[in-house]
Design an enzyme around this catalytic site. Structure first.
Site, PDB file in Angstrom:
ATOM      1  N   ASP A 103      -7.802   2.864 -14.349  1.00 23.35           N
ATOM      2  CA  ASP A 103      -7.208   2.531 -15.810  1.00 23.35           C
ATOM      3  C   ASP A 103      -5.936   2.958 -15.934  1.00 23.35           C
ATOM      4  O   ASP A 103      -4.968   2.523 -15.149  1.00 23.35           O
ATOM      5  CB  ASP A 103      -8.096   2.937 -17.186  1.00 23.35           C
ATOM      6  CG  ASP A 103      -7.794   2.454 -18.397  1.00 23.35           C
ATOM      7  OD1 ASP A 103      -7.880   1.461 -18.594  1.00 23.35           O
ATOM      8  OD2 ASP A 103      -7.274   3.520 -18.970  1.00 23.35           O
ATOM      9  N   TYR A 233       0.716   4.705 -24.839  1.00 27.34           N
ATOM     10  CA  TYR A 233       1.114   3.478 -25.188  1.00 27.34           C
ATOM     11  C   TYR A 233       2.285   3.040 -25.856  1.00 27.34           C
ATOM     12  O   TYR A 233       3.392   2.287 -25.850  1.00 27.34           O
ATOM     13  CB  TYR A 233      -0.204   2.970 -26.051  1.00 27.34           C
ATOM     14  CG  TYR A 233      -1.405   2.849 -25.470  1.00 27.34           C
ATOM     15  CD1 TYR A 233      -1.600   1.785 -24.667  1.00 27.34           C
ATOM     16  CD2 TYR A 233      -2.290   3.839 -25.153  1.00 27.34           C
ATOM     17  CE1 TYR A 233      -2.802   1.694 -23.756  1.00 27.34           C
ATOM     18  CE2 TYR A 233      -3.321   3.695 -24.586  1.00 27.34           C
ATOM     19  CZ  TYR A 233      -3.726   2.808 -23.638  1.00 27.34           C
ATOM     20  OH  TYR A 233      -4.879   2.594 -23.186  1.00 27.34           O
ATOM     21  N   HIS A 295     -15.588  -1.901 -16.514  1.00 22.90           N
ATOM     22  CA  HIS A 295     -14.462  -1.166 -16.594  1.00 22.90           C
ATOM     23  C   HIS A 295     -14.247   0.326 -15.919  1.00 22.90           C
ATOM     24  O   HIS A 295     -13.538   0.661 -15.249  1.00 22.90           O
ATOM     25  CB  HIS A 295     -13.465  -1.210 -18.028  1.00 22.90           C
ATOM     26  CG  HIS A 295     -12.121  -0.648 -17.983  1.00 22.90           C
ATOM     27  ND1 HIS A 295     -11.187  -1.373 -17.138  1.00 22.90           N
ATOM     28  CD2 HIS A 295     -11.587   0.244 -18.428  1.00 22.90           C
ATOM     29  CE1 HIS A 295      -9.901  -0.911 -17.421  1.00 22.90           C
ATOM     30  NE2 HIS A 295     -10.365   0.197 -18.060  1.00 22.90           N
TER      31      HIS A 295
END
Length: 319
Positions: A103, A233, A295
């Site tokens: 990730d 982010y 995931h």
């Protein structure tokens, strides 16, 4: 899962302290977690790799767990994180390491391989491929154009917004909403809804994780909060600016890409990309492995992923 004989220490690197968990002796394998995880996401691989003759090191990336969490989102660029990791390699006196990332950690591993290929013996990326940088469009706006305002990437931008939304839930529920995700489509909340409200809370745990293991994650985020994690982010567009000198660059280190066939967005774009020509041209020394899973596949299919990692780095060890 209880892990015995794991050593914990905080190491001064790049001006901050990074907490690491480590086990075993031998060639260094750096294990980079994703969002929202901590070192404990690699509990299975720490055991497995140490049993097979490797020094497995799983840091809490800056902003996570017991590592320092700078307040300024601009302190979370790829350059900062790669700098932290180079400092860890230097601390252990290792010119090169094997790197594994999932990730967010995969994204960091790609850029560690891009910036300092001399320090990476081989790289295993889980779930997130290396996407080419757009020469014209910043990252957040590109994602917004494609998926709208409901993505986590967009909603995490405004300081305080996601913090307030997440605070409506206990930390164990937040962990379940993300770590146990089974949606295969790219996730975007409907207009006017927060992503954390949109994600379902599974009522039954899958067999690969226990309530006690989830509590390890939840307790650590209760201590640290989520702002450090969100700051990655919030640095995305700054990353885009800083990456301009590497426009069109290739990843030259030997790489294995592993993804679950039920990962978010895999069947709606990722599969075609990783099996297509662009990815292979950007990462010429590439092996692609698709497993049955979602995931967080290093936790869900821990044995399979551990074996894939070992087979790859064992082969490189012979070179």
């Amino acid at each position: 899962m209880f892990i015995s004989d794991v050593n914990h220490q905080r190491i001064k690197t790049n001006g901050i302290y990074i907490h690491i968990a480590e086990k075993g002796t031998g060639p260094l394998v750096l294990l980079l977690h994703g969002f929202p995880e901590i070192w404990y996401a690699w509990r299975h691989q720490l055991n497995y790799l140490s049993q097979h003759g490797y020094h497995a090191v799983a840091p809490d990336l800056r902003g996570y767990g017991d590592s320092d969490s700078p307040l300024n989102p601009n302190s979370y660029t790829h350059h900062h994180i790669v700098g932290d990791l180079i400092g860890l390699l230097d601390h252990f006196g290792q010119q090169q390491a094997y790197v594994v990332g999932s990730d967010l950690g995969a994204n960091i591993g790609w850029h560690l391989s891009l910036f300092r290929p001399d320090r990476v013996k081989g790289f295993v990326a889980l779930g997130v491929p290396y996407f080419p940088r757009s020469p014209t469009d910043k990252t957040v706006e590109t994602i917004r154009k494609i998926y709208g305002d409901g993505t986590h990437v967009y909603q995490f931008q405004e300081p305080g917004r996601a913090e307030r939304a997440f605070a409506r839930y206990d930390f164990s529920t937040v962990m379940k909403k993300f770590l146990l995700i089974t949606r295969t489509q790219f996730i975007a909340a409907p207009s006017g809804m927060e992503i954390i409200d949109f994600l379902p809370t599974p009522s039954v745990l899958p067999s690969w994780i226990t309530e006690e293991e989830l509590v390890v994650f939840a307790d650590k985020f209760q201590e640290s909060g989520f702002t450090g994690a969100f700051n990655y982010y919030r640095a995305m567009d700054l990353n885009w600016e800083l990456l301009a000198p590497w426009q069109g660059s290739k990843i030259t280190v030997p790489t294995k890409f592993i993804a679950g066939d039920k990962d978010v967005g895999f069947q709606n774009g990722t599969k075609d990309f990783v099996e297509g020509d662009i990815f292979k041209s950007l990462v010429p020394n590439l092996e692609v492995v698709i497993l049955d899973g979602h995931h967080y596949i290093h936790q869900e299919k821990a044995q399979q992923v551990s074996e894939e990692i070992l087979s790859f780095i064992s082969k490189l060890s012979l070179d």
